[in-house]
Design an enzyme around this catalytic site. Sequence first.
Site, mmCIF file in Angstrom:
data_model
loop_
_atom_site.group_PDB
_atom_site.id
_atom_site.type_symbol
_atom_site.label_atom_id
_atom_site.label_comp_id
_atom_site.label_asym_id
_atom_site.label_seq_id
_atom_site.Cartn_x
_atom_site.Cartn_y
_atom_site.Cartn_z
ATOM 1 N N ASP A 13 12.296 28.467 49.694
ATOM 2 C CA ASP A 13 11.172 29.261 50.182
ATOM 3 C C ASP A 13 9.965 28.346 50.266
ATOM 4 O O ASP A 13 9.798 27.456 49.434
ATOM 5 C CB ASP A 13 10.904 30.486 49.309
ATOM 6 C CG ASP A 13 10.580 30.164 47.864
ATOM 7 O OD1 ASP A 13 9.386 30.090 47.524
ATOM 8 O OD2 ASP A 13 11.519 29.974 47.072
ATOM 9 N N GLU A 47 4.277 39.992 42.108
ATOM 10 C CA GLU A 47 4.029 39.260 40.864
ATOM 11 C C GLU A 47 2.544 39.348 40.536
ATOM 12 O O GLU A 47 1.714 39.525 41.423
ATOM 13 C CB GLU A 47 4.471 37.802 41.001
ATOM 14 C CG GLU A 47 3.853 37.066 42.199
ATOM 15 C CD GLU A 47 4.435 35.675 42.396
ATOM 16 O OE1 GLU A 47 4.245 34.842 41.480
ATOM 17 O OE2 GLU A 47 5.063 35.432 43.447
#
Length: 261
Positions: A60, A147
């Site tokens: 990613d 997150e």
Amino acid sequence: MPRTALARLALLLTMASAWAAPPATAQEMHLSTRAAAFDDRDPVDFGRDVPHRLPVHGIDVSRFQGDIDWHAAARAGVNFAFIKATEGGDLIDPAFGPNWRAAARAGVLRGAYHFYYFCTDARTQARWFIRNVPRGAGALPPVLDMEWNPHSPTCQKRPAPAVVRREMNVFLNRLERHYGQRPIVYTTPQFYRENALGRVRAEFWLRSVAKPLAEVYPGQHWHFWQYSGTGIVRGIGGDVDLNAFGGTRAQWAKWVAQRRQ
């Protein structure tokens, strides 16, 4: 017709048929999966649950990886990439467009991810993502990155778990309606635990760079494991996150065939 002209014509017909070919079948994608040839600046001993035993790996990325040689990365075994697209309700990663196009040209399956911002409502963030991420053939499901961001200079808000899950579902449902597939949820151990994300209906991409997933997320089914933040991959300068799909090559091919837009 001269033999050289016939040869040129045959080549042109072959190229034309290749461009007009239908999408790859699951078996074709299975055969094209590349083994990972990655390194790690700070490797971890995961015991028996070694991520390297999993056959399908990817990365990613965001603007922090700089310019990427996607063809070199593909040759090194990058089979898929999750590329940062948006954040909040008004930010777009400046590298998203170049990465999105270049990854496709290199034959890397890619999906876009959104970094959630707790000071903007979910509907606004969903609209922003939809505005900036194309709904085109060949993309993997979008990803919602959930997150805490304790270093944010503008938003230190931490809603209650029920509010977090409710807002997540608003975002997930809107993207599912638009893209025709339920987004994947990426999260970290702390965020997952504090917000009881096991109650959310989604496929999960889970981060654990120190311990096996079964130990950190007991009982949670998952599709992707982010197992390192210090990966070394040809074509990328500096560290990059490494990920693995939680299944065989045949299972990967089936999953991709069912979920590509």
